[in-house]
Write an enzyme that holds these catalytic residues in place. Structure first.
Site, short mmCIF file in Angstrom:
data_model
loop_
_atom_site.label_atom_id
_atom_site.label_comp_id
_atom_site.label_asym_id
_atom_site.label_seq_id
_atom_site.Cartn_x
_atom_site.Cartn_y
_atom_site.Cartn_z
NE ARG A 298 42.95 35.14 38.34
CZ ARG A 298 43.12 36.65 38.86
NH1 ARG A 298 42.56 36.90 40.05
NH2 ARG A 298 43.47 37.66 37.94
CB CYS B 262 39.86 35.43 33.48
SG CYS B 262 40.15 33.44 32.98
CB CYS C 213 32.26 48.10 29.91
SG CYS C 213 33.77 48.22 29.07
#
Length: 392
Positions: A82, A197, A350
């Site tokens: 991106r 994000c 995580c």
């Protein structure tokens, strides 16, 4: 509402500039005067990432005379999906320097100023004071509030954008003429409530959609044409391909730009926004292990139960061997608790350690006193244990 031009026009355009910007010059609303204002403008882009990439490229192409770039990060391969201002050969390079090289390639007439530092309360006022307009491409709440507060205290407008998965938002905050960011969002969301994000992902092309809107607003402010997004929040849904805008009114009780402001100087934004809840910080204190310690526990055959609290699509990208996937949401709603083993030590992880710390607090409150989590999560496992694994 239309606003007066933000900057005065430059004295003249050279023959080369007239040739380069001819498609602007023949637009009546821009013309020679508007292009001279662009040449005279000084714009700072906060961040050279997803939003900063298209913003910098199009601000340079438009002929903004001075472009500042502030970013202290380096280009990672996961950015390239991106952050189109960087290329494969830039991986490992400082983002500010990589972006500056691209800007100069697009338009050598632009003066590029590199700020290869983290934006902090110690330098933000000094850096911002050298620019007419700020374009905010940050992705964390602490920096967003700092950018807003510094802009208001300095009397400067800034163009804000936000992206997440398929959704984008944009607005112009200028306390002199309308609301500030605090009028729209008086308080940051609770820690861990809104995924970043990096946790939830973002459609790459969404950056171009929102970043180009930010540039459009910047050009309108600089040249004084059109109706800028002051007092309006533009919301974009890429899946439904819908745009809508919502009116945002100036809050007379805003602690920063209201009638009786109580915020008159910069504050501790990390403390204000909080990366972790107080409960998570308390739970993690003394109950955090390293990736290497987890590896040692596995190799010794310790009786442990390793739980990955990320989402399934993240687990598919990379996972720690032996970990069972139980997403964070199942701990929040309580459905995961009844299936947990009572006779094994629970080890949570995580991506980076934030979500697992929040889940750790839930487990501690549920009676799993000896539960621990892996500081740094999968990222630390890849770095310290198995660098051959991908990151994201």
């Amino acid at each position: 509402m239309s606003l007066p031009p933000l900057v005065e026009p430059a004295a003249e355009l050279t023959v080369d500039e007239v040739r380069r910007y001819s498609r602007h010059l023949i637009i009546p609303d821009v013309g020679m005067a508007g292009q001279k204002r662009l040449k005279n403008a000084k714009v700072l882009c906060v961040g050279a990432g997803g939003l900063g990439s298209p913003a910098l490229l199009y601000l340079a192409a438009a002929g903004v005379g001075t472009l500042g770039i502030i970013d202290f990060d380096v280009v990672d391969e996961s950015n390239l999906q991106r952050q189109v201002i960087h290329g494969q050969s830039d991986v490992g390079r400082l983002k500010a320097e990589s972006a500056a090289a691209s800007v100069r390639e697009i338009n050598p007439l632009v003066n590029v100023v590199i700020h290869n530092v983290a934006l902090t309360t110690d330098n933000v006022m000094d850096i911002f004071s050298g620019y007419d307009l700020i374009v905010d491409g940050t992705d964390n709440f602490a920096t967003r509030y700092m950018v807003n507060d510094a802009a208001v205290l300095l009397g400067k407008p800034y163009v804000w954008g936000s992206i997440y998965r398929f959704d984008g938002q944009a607005s112009v905050f200028w306390a002199e003429h309308g609301p500030c960011y605090r009028c729209l969002y008086p308080e940051p969301p609770p820690p861990g409530m809104v995924p970043s994000c990096a946790e939830g992902g973002v459609l790459g092309v969404l950056c171009a959609s929102v970043g180009s809107i930010q540039v459009n607003e910047a050009i309108k402010l600089i040249t004084g044409v059109g109706e800028p997004l002051v007092g309006r929040l533009m919301i974009y849904d890429a899946l439904e391909m819908k745009y809508r805008d919502v009116k945002v009114r100036k809050d007379p009780e805003c602690p920063l730009c209201g009638k009786n402001p109580t915020i008159t100087e910069l504050i501790d934004y990390e403390a204000f926004c909080g990366t972790l809840s107080d409960e998570a910080q308390e739970a993690a204190a003394g109950s955090t292990i390293t990736a290497l310690e987890l590896k040692d526990m596995q190799e010794r055959g310790d009786d442990i139960y390793v739980i990955d609290v990320r989402e399934p699509n993240e687990y598919e990208i990379v996972n720690i061997p032996g970990a069972v996937l139980i997403p964070k949401g199942e701990f929040i709603n309580g459905s995961a608790l009844e299936g947990l083993p009572q006779d094994k030590k629970i080890v949570l992880h995580c991506k980076s350690g934030a979500r697992s710390a929040e889940v750790l607090a839930i487990l501690k409150n549920a009676g799993f006193a000896d539960a621990v989590h892996v500081g740094g999560g999968v990222l630390s496992w890849v770095k310290a244990v198995d660098p051959s694994l991908p990151t994201y």
